[in-house]
Design a protein around this motif. Structure first.
Motif, PDB file in Angstrom:
ATOM      1  N   PHE A  28     -63.761 -56.182 -16.560  1.00 55.80           N
ATOM      2  CA  PHE A  28     -64.720 -54.876 -16.326  1.00 55.80           C
ATOM      3  C   PHE A  28     -64.166 -54.321 -15.495  1.00 55.80           C
ATOM      4  CE2 PHE A  28     -67.460 -57.670 -18.799  1.00 55.80           C
ATOM      5  CZ  PHE A  28     -67.597 -56.820 -19.909  1.00 55.80           C
ATOM      6  N   LEU A  29     -63.416 -54.801 -14.292  1.00 50.43           N
ATOM      7  CA  LEU A  29     -62.934 -54.028 -13.116  1.00 50.43           C
ATOM      8  C   LEU A  29     -61.381 -54.059 -13.104  1.00 50.43           C
ATOM      9  CD1 LEU A  29     -65.784 -55.460 -10.785  1.00 50.43           C
ATOM     10  CD2 LEU A  29     -65.669 -53.202 -11.748  1.00 50.43           C
ATOM     11  N   PRO A  30     -60.821 -53.718 -14.069  1.00 47.33           N
ATOM     12  CA  PRO A  30     -59.220 -54.269 -13.967  1.00 47.33           C
ATOM     13  C   PRO A  30     -58.234 -53.187 -13.010  1.00 47.33           C
ATOM     14  CG  PRO A  30     -59.859 -52.836 -16.026  1.00 47.33           C
ATOM     15  CD  PRO A  30     -60.889 -53.239 -15.464  1.00 47.33           C
ATOM     16  N   ASP A  31     -58.894 -52.001 -12.745  1.00 43.06           N
ATOM     17  CA  ASP A  31     -57.956 -51.292 -11.663  1.00 43.06           C
ATOM     18  C   ASP A  31     -58.588 -51.057 -10.450  1.00 43.06           C
ATOM     19  OD1 ASP A  31     -56.302 -50.865 -13.906  1.00 43.06           O
ATOM     20  OD2 ASP A  31     -57.454 -49.423 -15.074  1.00 43.06           O
ATOM     21  N   PHE A  32     -59.693 -51.841 -10.077  1.00 41.30           N
ATOM     22  CA  PHE A  32     -60.139 -51.481  -8.899  1.00 41.30           C
ATOM     23  C   PHE A  32     -59.363 -52.030  -7.586  1.00 41.30           C
ATOM     24  CE2 PHE A  32     -63.459 -49.872 -10.931  1.00 41.30           C
ATOM     25  CZ  PHE A  32     -64.557 -49.206  -9.954  1.00 41.30           C
ATOM     26  N   GLN A  33     -59.521 -51.640  -6.310  1.00 41.48           N
ATOM     27  CA  GLN A  33     -59.090 -52.324  -5.238  1.00 41.48           C
ATOM     28  C   GLN A  33     -59.706 -53.867  -4.964  1.00 41.48           C
ATOM     29  OE1 GLN A  33     -56.215 -51.817  -3.175  1.00 41.48           O
ATOM     30  NE2 GLN A  33     -55.627 -49.808  -4.216  1.00 41.48           N
ATOM     31  N   PRO A  34     -59.346 -54.700  -4.656  1.00 36.19           N
ATOM     32  CA  PRO A  34     -59.895 -56.073  -4.283  1.00 36.19           C
ATOM     33  C   PRO A  34     -61.064 -55.366  -3.173  1.00 36.19           C
ATOM     34  CG  PRO A  34     -57.537 -56.488  -4.754  1.00 36.19           C
ATOM     35  CD  PRO A  34     -57.678 -55.003  -4.548  1.00 36.19           C
ATOM     36  N   LEU A  35     -60.354 -54.793  -2.252  1.00 39.20           N
ATOM     37  CA  LEU A  35     -61.562 -54.622  -0.982  1.00 39.20           C
ATOM     38  C   LEU A  35     -62.646 -53.892  -1.328  1.00 39.20           C
ATOM     39  CD1 LEU A  35     -58.709 -53.950   1.678  1.00 39.20           C
ATOM     40  CD2 LEU A  35     -60.257 -56.219   1.167  1.00 39.20           C
ATOM     41  N   THR A  36     -62.568 -52.751  -2.368  1.00 39.75           N
ATOM     42  CA  THR A  36     -63.701 -51.990  -2.927  1.00 39.75           C
ATOM     43  C   THR A  36     -64.505 -52.961  -3.707  1.00 39.75           C
ATOM     44  OG1 THR A  36     -61.970 -50.140  -3.162  1.00 39.75           O
ATOM     45  CG2 THR A  36     -64.182 -49.835  -4.429  1.00 39.75           C
ATOM     46  N   VAL A  37     -64.043 -53.929  -4.290  1.00 36.96           N
ATOM     47  CA  VAL A  37     -64.935 -54.684  -5.343  1.00 36.96           C
ATOM     48  C   VAL A  37     -65.708 -55.606  -4.292  1.00 36.96           C
ATOM     49  CG1 VAL A  37     -65.097 -56.532  -7.095  1.00 36.96           C
ATOM     50  CG2 VAL A  37     -63.331 -54.725  -7.222  1.00 36.96           C
ATOM     51  N   ALA A  38     -64.899 -56.044  -3.223  1.00 37.52           N
ATOM     52  CA  ALA A  38     -65.744 -57.091  -2.353  1.00 37.52           C
ATOM     53  C   ALA A  38     -67.010 -56.068  -1.772  1.00 37.52           C
ATOM     54  CB  ALA A  38     -64.804 -57.630  -1.320  1.00 37.52           C
ATOM     55  N   LEU A  39     -66.489 -54.819  -1.308  1.00 38.59           N
ATOM     56  CA  LEU A  39     -67.555 -54.075  -0.444  1.00 38.59           C
ATOM     57  C   LEU A  39     -68.707 -53.981  -1.589  1.00 38.59           C
ATOM     58  CD1 LEU A  39     -68.701 -51.964   1.650  1.00 38.59           C
ATOM     59  CD2 LEU A  39     -67.208 -50.200   0.440  1.00 38.59           C
ATOM     60  N   LEU A  40     -68.490 -53.475  -2.721  1.00 37.71           N
ATOM     61  CA  LEU A  40     -69.419 -53.008  -3.511  1.00 37.71           C
ATOM     62  C   LEU A  40     -70.254 -54.323  -4.065  1.00 37.71           C
ATOM     63  CD1 LEU A  40     -67.568 -50.442  -5.908  1.00 37.71           C
ATOM     64  CD2 LEU A  40     -69.331 -49.944  -3.916  1.00 37.71           C
ATOM     65  N   ARG A  41     -69.590 -55.439  -3.914  1.00 34.30           N
ATOM     66  CA  ARG A  41     -70.564 -56.670  -4.212  1.00 34.30           C
ATOM     67  C   ARG A  41     -71.477 -57.276  -2.950  1.00 34.30           C
ATOM     68  NH1 ARG A  41     -67.900 -62.556  -5.931  1.00 34.30           N
ATOM     69  NH2 ARG A  41     -69.801 -63.617  -6.809  1.00 34.30           N
ATOM     70  N   PRO A 199     -67.006 -45.752  -9.814  1.00 33.75           N
ATOM     71  CA  PRO A 199     -67.300 -46.750 -10.873  1.00 33.75           C
ATOM     72  C   PRO A 199     -67.935 -45.816 -12.069  1.00 33.75           C
ATOM     73  CG  PRO A 199     -68.289 -47.273  -8.841  1.00 33.75           C
ATOM     74  CD  PRO A 199     -67.919 -46.051  -8.808  1.00 33.75           C
ATOM     75  N   SER A 200     -67.367 -46.345 -13.146  1.00 31.57           N
ATOM     76  CA  SER A 200     -67.994 -46.004 -14.703  1.00 31.57           C
ATOM     77  C   SER A 200     -69.162 -46.690 -15.093  1.00 31.57           C
ATOM     78  CB  SER A 200     -66.858 -46.252 -15.467  1.00 31.57           C
ATOM     79  OG  SER A 200     -66.653 -47.637 -15.772  1.00 31.57           O
ATOM     80  N   PRO A 201     -69.962 -46.196 -15.698  1.00 33.50           N
ATOM     81  CA  PRO A 201     -71.231 -47.247 -16.380  1.00 33.50           C
ATOM     82  C   PRO A 201     -70.822 -48.518 -16.538  1.00 33.50           C
ATOM     83  CG  PRO A 201     -71.302 -44.973 -17.604  1.00 33.50           C
ATOM     84  CD  PRO A 201     -69.841 -45.338 -16.807  1.00 33.50           C
ATOM     85  N   ALA A 202     -69.703 -49.012 -17.384  1.00 35.43           N
ATOM     86  CA  ALA A 202     -69.424 -50.414 -17.417  1.00 35.43           C
ATOM     87  C   ALA A 202     -68.984 -51.044 -15.983  1.00 35.43           C
ATOM     88  CB  ALA A 202     -68.135 -50.608 -18.466  1.00 35.43           C
ATOM     89  N   ASN A 203     -68.361 -50.368 -15.266  1.00 40.31           N
ATOM     90  CA  ASN A 203     -67.886 -50.901 -13.904  1.00 40.31           C
ATOM     91  C   ASN A 203     -69.392 -51.081 -13.340  1.00 40.31           C
ATOM     92  OD1 ASN A 203     -65.401 -48.470 -13.413  1.00 40.31           O
ATOM     93  ND2 ASN A 203     -65.165 -50.548 -14.335  1.00 40.31           N
TER      94      ASN A 203
END
Length: 278
Positions: A28-41, A199-203
Protein backbone atom coordinates in the motif's frame (compact mmCIF):
# COMPACT_ATOMS: atom_id res chain seq x y z
CA UNK A 1 -3.77 -17.31 34.10
CA UNK A 2 -0.99 -15.77 36.18
CA UNK A 3 -0.24 -12.06 36.07
CA UNK A 4 3.04 -12.81 34.29
CA UNK A 5 1.21 -14.90 31.70
CA UNK A 6 -1.21 -12.04 31.05
CA UNK A 7 1.69 -9.60 30.71
CA UNK A 8 3.39 -11.91 28.21
CA UNK A 9 0.26 -12.29 26.09
CA UNK A 10 -0.50 -8.57 26.04
CA UNK A 11 3.11 -7.74 25.16
CA UNK A 12 3.16 -10.39 22.41
CA UNK A 13 0.33 -8.55 20.62
CA UNK A 14 2.81 -5.81 19.65
CA UNK A 15 5.32 -7.89 17.61
CA UNK A 16 2.47 -9.87 16.03
CA UNK A 17 0.98 -6.61 14.71
CA UNK A 18 4.46 -5.40 13.70
CA UNK A 19 4.70 -8.49 11.52
CA UNK A 20 2.19 -6.85 9.19
CA UNK A 21 4.54 -3.89 8.56
CA UNK A 22 6.34 -5.45 5.58
CA UNK A 23 3.23 -6.54 3.68
CA UNK A 24 1.39 -3.24 4.38
CA UNK A 25 4.42 -1.16 3.34
CA UNK A 26 5.12 -2.98 0.09
CA UNK A 27 1.46 -3.41 -0.90
CA UNK A 28 0.00 0.00 0.00
CA UNK A 29 3.01 2.35 0.23
CA UNK A 30 5.24 1.17 -2.62
CA UNK A 31 6.59 4.55 -3.79
CA UNK A 32 6.99 6.41 -0.51
CA UNK A 33 10.27 7.61 0.96
CA UNK A 34 11.21 5.49 4.01
CA UNK A 35 11.71 8.62 6.12
CA UNK A 36 8.27 9.91 5.13
CA UNK A 37 6.62 6.65 6.16
CA UNK A 38 8.49 6.71 9.48
CA UNK A 39 7.37 10.31 10.09
CA UNK A 40 3.73 9.66 9.22
CA UNK A 41 3.76 6.63 11.47
CA UNK A 42 5.23 8.38 14.51
CA UNK A 43 4.10 12.02 14.66
CA UNK A 44 0.29 11.70 14.17
CA UNK A 45 0.14 8.85 16.70
CA UNK A 46 2.23 10.81 19.18
CA UNK A 47 0.15 13.97 18.82
CA UNK A 48 -3.09 11.99 19.20
CA UNK A 49 -1.85 10.43 22.43
CA UNK A 50 -0.70 13.85 23.66
CA UNK A 51 -4.24 15.17 23.13
CA UNK A 52 -5.49 12.29 25.26
CA UNK A 53 -3.01 12.58 28.14
CA UNK A 54 -2.61 16.40 27.98
CA UNK A 55 0.70 16.39 29.79
CA UNK A 56 4.11 17.56 28.58
CA UNK A 57 7.42 16.39 30.07
CA UNK A 58 9.14 18.55 32.67
CA UNK A 59 12.21 20.41 31.43
CA UNK A 60 14.50 17.99 33.28
CA UNK A 61 13.15 15.13 31.10
CA UNK A 62 13.47 16.79 27.69
CA UNK A 63 16.93 15.37 27.00
CA UNK A 64 16.01 11.81 27.95
CA UNK A 65 12.75 11.92 26.02
CA UNK A 66 14.61 13.19 22.94
CA UNK A 67 17.12 10.34 23.23
CA UNK A 68 14.41 7.70 23.69
CA UNK A 69 12.32 9.17 20.87
CA UNK A 70 15.35 9.04 18.58
CA UNK A 71 16.36 5.48 19.53
CA UNK A 72 12.91 3.86 19.69
CA UNK A 73 11.29 5.71 16.79
CA UNK A 74 13.22 8.25 14.69
CA UNK A 75 16.34 6.16 14.06
CA UNK A 76 14.76 2.73 14.44
CA UNK A 77 11.79 3.30 12.13
CA UNK A 78 13.84 5.21 9.56
CA UNK A 79 16.29 2.29 9.37
CA UNK A 80 13.46 -0.24 9.45
CA UNK A 81 11.73 1.23 6.41
CA UNK A 82 14.98 1.74 4.51
CA UNK A 83 15.69 -1.95 5.09
CA UNK A 84 12.11 -2.95 4.20
CA UNK A 85 12.22 -1.06 0.89
CA UNK A 86 15.67 -2.32 -0.14
CA UNK A 87 15.47 -5.95 1.04
CA UNK A 88 12.95 -8.77 0.86
CA UNK A 89 10.87 -8.77 4.03
CA UNK A 90 12.40 -12.04 5.17
CA UNK A 91 15.96 -10.81 4.93
CA UNK A 92 15.11 -7.53 6.67
CA UNK A 93 13.35 -9.41 9.46
CA UNK A 94 16.30 -11.75 9.96
CA UNK A 95 18.76 -8.87 10.30
CA UNK A 96 16.50 -7.16 12.82
CA UNK A 97 16.29 -10.37 14.81
CA UNK A 98 19.79 -9.81 16.23
CA UNK A 99 18.22 -7.24 18.59
CA UNK A 100 17.46 -9.68 21.47
CA UNK A 101 21.10 -10.78 21.56
CA UNK A 102 22.21 -7.15 21.80
CA UNK A 103 19.65 -6.48 24.54
CA UNK A 104 21.06 -9.33 26.65
CA UNK A 105 24.48 -7.67 26.88
CA UNK A 106 23.17 -4.10 27.11
CA UNK A 107 20.88 -5.06 29.99
CA UNK A 108 23.82 -6.50 31.88
CA UNK A 109 25.92 -3.39 31.24
CA UNK A 110 23.29 -0.69 31.89
CA UNK A 111 20.88 -2.33 34.34
CA UNK A 112 23.30 -4.43 36.34
CA UNK A 113 23.59 -8.18 36.73
CA UNK A 114 25.48 -10.70 34.67
CA UNK A 115 24.82 -12.17 31.25
CA UNK A 116 22.73 -15.27 31.76
CA UNK A 117 23.65 -18.19 29.59
CA UNK A 118 19.99 -19.14 29.08
CA UNK A 119 19.27 -15.66 27.68
CA UNK A 120 22.06 -15.98 25.11
CA UNK A 121 20.94 -19.50 24.16
CA UNK A 122 17.32 -18.37 23.78
CA UNK A 123 18.35 -15.41 21.60
CA UNK A 124 20.55 -17.59 19.36
CA UNK A 125 17.80 -20.20 19.00
CA UNK A 126 15.32 -17.51 18.05
CA UNK A 127 17.71 -16.03 15.50
CA UNK A 128 18.25 -19.46 13.96
CA UNK A 129 14.49 -20.00 13.84
CA UNK A 130 13.90 -16.69 12.09
CA UNK A 131 16.63 -17.52 9.56
CA UNK A 132 14.91 -20.82 8.73
CA UNK A 133 11.57 -19.04 8.47
CA UNK A 134 12.46 -16.26 6.12
CA UNK A 135 15.78 -16.79 4.36
CA UNK A 136 15.37 -18.47 0.98
CA UNK A 137 17.77 -19.15 -1.92
CA UNK A 138 16.14 -16.22 -3.74
CA UNK A 139 16.84 -13.77 -0.91
CA UNK A 140 18.65 -10.71 -2.27
CA UNK A 141 21.37 -8.96 -0.29
CA UNK A 142 21.64 -5.19 -0.61
CA UNK A 143 24.55 -3.64 1.40
CA UNK A 144 22.66 -0.44 2.28
CA UNK A 145 19.60 -2.42 3.33
CA UNK A 146 21.70 -4.73 5.49
CA UNK A 147 23.51 -1.81 7.14
CA UNK A 148 20.18 -0.07 7.81
CA UNK A 149 18.72 -3.23 9.33
CA UNK A 150 21.68 -3.65 11.68
CA UNK A 151 21.60 0.04 12.66
CA UNK A 152 17.89 -0.22 13.43
CA UNK A 153 18.42 -3.32 15.59
CA UNK A 154 21.16 -1.58 17.60
CA UNK A 155 19.04 1.57 18.02
CA UNK A 156 15.99 -0.33 19.24
CA UNK A 157 18.10 -2.43 21.60
CA UNK A 158 19.48 0.69 23.28
CA UNK A 159 16.00 2.22 23.39
CA UNK A 160 14.48 -0.90 24.96
CA UNK A 161 17.04 -1.03 27.77
CA UNK A 162 17.00 2.73 28.44
CA UNK A 163 13.18 2.66 28.55
CA UNK A 164 13.53 0.33 31.54
CA UNK A 165 16.33 2.43 33.07
CA UNK A 166 14.60 5.81 32.64
CA UNK A 167 11.01 5.73 33.91
CA UNK A 168 9.44 9.13 34.67
CA UNK A 169 6.70 9.40 37.32
CA UNK A 170 3.90 9.37 34.74
CA UNK A 171 1.61 6.78 33.20
CA UNK A 172 2.89 4.50 30.45
CA UNK A 173 0.46 6.11 28.00
CA UNK A 174 2.00 9.51 28.71
CA UNK A 175 5.52 8.10 28.44
CA UNK A 176 4.60 6.55 25.07
CA UNK A 177 3.07 9.81 23.82
CA UNK A 178 6.21 11.78 24.69
CA UNK A 179 8.51 9.36 22.88
CA UNK A 180 6.38 9.07 19.75
CA UNK A 181 6.03 12.83 19.49
CA UNK A 182 9.74 13.42 20.06
CA UNK A 183 10.63 10.84 17.43
CA UNK A 184 8.22 12.39 14.94
CA UNK A 185 9.56 15.91 15.54
CA UNK A 186 13.12 14.68 14.97
CA UNK A 187 12.06 13.05 11.70
CA UNK A 188 10.07 16.05 10.43
CA UNK A 189 12.86 18.20 8.89
CA UNK A 190 14.61 15.20 7.34
CA UNK A 191 11.38 13.84 5.85
CA UNK A 192 10.44 17.24 4.43
CA UNK A 193 13.86 17.40 2.80
CA UNK A 194 13.24 13.95 1.31
CA UNK A 195 10.21 15.30 -0.64
CA UNK A 196 7.21 13.60 1.00
CA UNK A 197 4.26 12.60 -1.17
CA UNK A 198 0.62 13.50 -0.64
CA UNK A 199 -1.07 10.26 0.50
CA UNK A 200 -3.95 8.74 -1.47
CA UNK A 201 -6.98 7.22 0.33
CA UNK A 202 -5.38 3.76 0.19
CA UNK A 203 -2.15 5.23 1.53
CA UNK A 204 -4.05 6.88 4.39
CA UNK A 205 -5.62 3.58 5.41
CA UNK A 206 -2.20 1.93 5.46
CA UNK A 207 -0.66 4.83 7.38
CA UNK A 208 -3.56 4.75 9.82
CA UNK A 209 -2.89 1.08 10.51
CA UNK A 210 0.85 1.63 10.89
CA UNK A 211 0.38 4.70 13.09
CA UNK A 212 -2.67 4.16 15.30
CA UNK A 213 -2.49 0.39 15.68
CA UNK A 214 1.12 -0.36 14.73
CA UNK A 215 2.55 2.55 16.73
CA UNK A 216 0.31 4.04 19.43
CA UNK A 217 -1.26 0.79 20.66
CA UNK A 218 1.68 -1.54 20.15
CA UNK A 219 4.29 0.78 21.66
CA UNK A 220 2.16 1.21 24.75
CA UNK A 221 1.92 -2.58 25.08
CA UNK A 222 5.65 -2.99 24.46
CA UNK A 223 6.71 -0.36 27.00
CA UNK A 224 4.26 -1.89 29.49
CA UNK A 225 5.97 -5.23 28.99
CA UNK A 226 9.45 -3.75 29.39
CA UNK A 227 8.53 -2.31 32.79
CA UNK A 228 6.77 -5.47 33.99
CA UNK A 229 8.73 -8.45 32.63
CA UNK A 230 12.05 -6.88 31.64
CA UNK A 231 13.75 -5.93 28.35
CA UNK A 232 15.48 -9.27 27.76
CA UNK A 233 12.23 -11.26 27.79
CA UNK A 234 10.35 -8.60 25.82
CA UNK A 235 13.02 -8.50 23.12
CA UNK A 236 12.65 -12.27 22.62
CA UNK A 237 8.97 -11.73 21.81
CA UNK A 238 10.20 -9.72 18.83
CA UNK A 239 10.85 -13.04 17.07
CA UNK A 240 7.06 -13.28 16.64
CA UNK A 241 7.22 -10.40 14.15
CA UNK A 242 8.99 -12.22 11.28
CA UNK A 243 7.01 -15.36 12.07
CA UNK A 244 3.82 -13.36 11.62
CA UNK A 245 5.17 -11.85 8.39
CA UNK A 246 5.69 -15.35 6.96
CA UNK A 247 2.23 -16.45 8.10
CA UNK A 248 0.61 -13.42 6.46
CA UNK A 249 2.46 -14.19 3.24
CA UNK A 250 1.12 -17.74 3.38
CA UNK A 251 -2.47 -16.58 4.02
CA UNK A 252 -2.72 -13.56 1.70
CA UNK A 253 -0.03 -14.11 -0.94
CA UNK A 254 -0.39 -17.89 -1.34
CA UNK A 255 3.21 -18.44 -0.32
CA UNK A 256 4.04 -22.02 0.68
CA UNK A 257 5.51 -23.14 4.01
CA UNK A 258 8.37 -25.61 3.70
CA UNK A 259 9.38 -28.13 6.41
CA UNK A 260 12.38 -25.91 7.23
CA UNK A 261 10.08 -22.94 7.79
CA UNK A 262 7.87 -25.00 10.09
CA UNK A 263 10.98 -26.05 12.00
CA UNK A 264 11.99 -22.40 12.20
CA UNK A 265 8.62 -21.48 13.68
CA UNK A 266 9.09 -24.19 16.31
CA UNK A 267 12.51 -22.78 17.20
CA UNK A 268 11.08 -19.27 17.53
CA UNK A 269 8.37 -20.47 19.93
CA UNK A 270 10.91 -22.54 21.83
CA UNK A 271 13.30 -19.61 22.24
CA UNK A 272 10.53 -17.44 23.70
CA UNK A 273 9.52 -20.21 26.10
CA UNK A 274 13.10 -20.71 27.27
CA UNK A 275 13.74 -16.98 27.61
CA UNK A 276 10.65 -16.19 29.68
CA UNK A 277 11.26 -19.12 32.07
CA UNK A 278 14.63 -17.73 33.21
Amino acid sequence: MTTRGTDLLLTAIAPVIWGSTYIVTTAFLPDFQPLTVALLRALPAGLLLLLIVRQLPARAWWGRIAILGALNFAIFWAMLFISAYRLPGGVAATIGAVQPLIVVFLSAALLGGGVRRVSVIAALLGLAGVALLVLTPQAALDPIGIAAGLAGAVSMAFGTVLTRKWQPPVSLLTFTAWQLTAGGILLLPVALWAEPRIPSPANLLALGWLGLIGAALTCYLMFRGVTRIGPATVSLLGFLSPATAVLLGWVFLNQSLTPLQIAGAALVIGSIWIGQRQ
